[in-house]
Motif scaffolding. Sequence first.
Motif, PDB file in Angstrom:
ATOM      1  N   ILE A  12      61.895 -28.267  16.362  1.00  0.00           N
ATOM      2  CA  ILE A  12      62.492 -26.993  16.576  1.00  0.00           C
ATOM      3  C   ILE A  12      63.977 -26.899  16.324  1.00  0.00           C
ATOM      4  O   ILE A  12      64.738 -27.830  16.700  1.00  0.00           O
ATOM      5  N   GLU A  13      64.454 -25.978  15.607  1.00  0.00           N
ATOM      6  CA  GLU A  13      65.764 -25.757  15.233  1.00  0.00           C
ATOM      7  C   GLU A  13      66.772 -25.535  16.322  1.00  0.00           C
ATOM      8  O   GLU A  13      67.785 -26.064  16.855  1.00  0.00           O
ATOM      9  N   GLY A  14      66.220 -24.735  17.339  1.00  0.00           N
ATOM     10  CA  GLY A  14      66.808 -24.156  18.626  1.00  0.00           C
ATOM     11  C   GLY A  14      66.271 -22.994  19.054  1.00  0.00           C
ATOM     12  O   GLY A  14      65.245 -22.488  18.747  1.00  0.00           O
ATOM     13  N   TRP A  15      67.399 -22.262  19.687  1.00  0.00           N
ATOM     14  CA  TRP A  15      66.838 -20.983  20.309  1.00  0.00           C
ATOM     15  C   TRP A  15      68.081 -19.859  20.019  1.00  0.00           C
ATOM     16  O   TRP A  15      69.037 -20.060  19.654  1.00  0.00           O
ATOM     17  N   VAL A  16      67.292 -18.756  19.740  1.00  0.00           N
ATOM     18  CA  VAL A  16      68.159 -17.625  19.658  1.00  0.00           C
ATOM     19  C   VAL A  16      68.301 -16.808  21.066  1.00  0.00           C
ATOM     20  O   VAL A  16      67.124 -16.371  21.543  1.00  0.00           O
ATOM     21  N   VAL A  17      69.384 -16.404  21.730  1.00  0.00           N
ATOM     22  CA  VAL A  17      69.454 -15.907  23.054  1.00  0.00           C
ATOM     23  C   VAL A  17      70.151 -14.413  22.706  1.00  0.00           C
ATOM     24  O   VAL A  17      71.032 -14.352  22.338  1.00  0.00           O
TER      25      VAL A  17
END
Length: 370
Positions: free
Chosen positions: A224-229
């Motif tokens: 997973i690239e990461g998260w957008v919060v």
Amino acid sequence: MMTREKCLKIVEQTDAFYKVETEIQGYKAEMYNYRLAGYTDFKDYNAWELRGICFIYNDVLDKWNKFIALPKFFNLNQTEDYMYDDLKDNIIIRLQEKLDGSMITFVRLPNNKIAAKSKMSFISPQAQEANKILEENVNYYQFVDYMLKTNMTPIFELVGPHNQIVLSYNNTELKLLQIRNCDGLFIDTSLYIEKFKLKSAILFEKDFCDIDYLIASKKRASNIEGWVVTHKEGMYKIKTDWYMQMHGLVTDALRENLLIKTILDGNIDDILAQLDDSEKKTFIIETEKKVNYKFNYLVKSFLELREDYFRNHNNRKSFSIKYSKYKTFGLVMKTLELDINEELVEQKVKEYVLHITRDLGKAKDWLDEN
């Protein structure tokens, strides 16, 4: 909210932002974006929306219709206002996976037809693929049509095997990221995802996911690239250590020639987010400002020289007499026969800068030049 007049003023004030004029099905269109721009460029000019915002002229009403996209936002711990202490007390209202593709939005033309656009093009392969999906999937068409009729903007990510950067996707899909209303506010997507059977970025339960949990998770998560919060005051990104390693990004290379390449490749944001507030981070930020300024100046010079050639010279001899000492002269001369656009100009300038800064000594000299 951002207006066309404000966009034009920003482009006039700084080389960090630019405008592209084009046509779509016979209608005039303008799109605004940034070249190499740091946090201070966006903040100083209040230019958060200059990331694919589009205006289309309705000649019957003598009016420019506006179509927004996602505003610019940054990584956690990358820059001021995005540091841990700035964000730790903000309540998370939406948490979704960071997808690894191309942003897609849709516009409604004055003839009532709908057209897809990537960040800065109606004819890019990504825009064409999005149009195809809309044509072939009645649910997607009905959803986009409803959104545009109610003055809301659905924002998608196009992912697929032909559009991947690091992560692999087996199928080409449009995944819903966000919905913004006419005031730019973010609207809950969950109802629409279910009603119209849309693909979307994975949404995570936000109740137990505070910022500390995400910081810990980024060290052990994979694939997973990461998260957008999303929180009430805006948005920020957190990228996983796994993605950084797969992307080949490192933080120990401070040689100026390697640093310039990292900046020009658009990866410096991720590097800065990994560093503590230190002399190393300060050095990188100052180098980024220099590279951004010099690069944007060269792009603007290239475009101005080329325009002057075709407007006032149209022969190489008189043009050479006037401009042979300009740094972009050679680039302009080599591309006179090409059909030039902003993207190609930036690519040519990037190649030029990488060539003249290919070793450490030349890179230091270039950065020290006025």
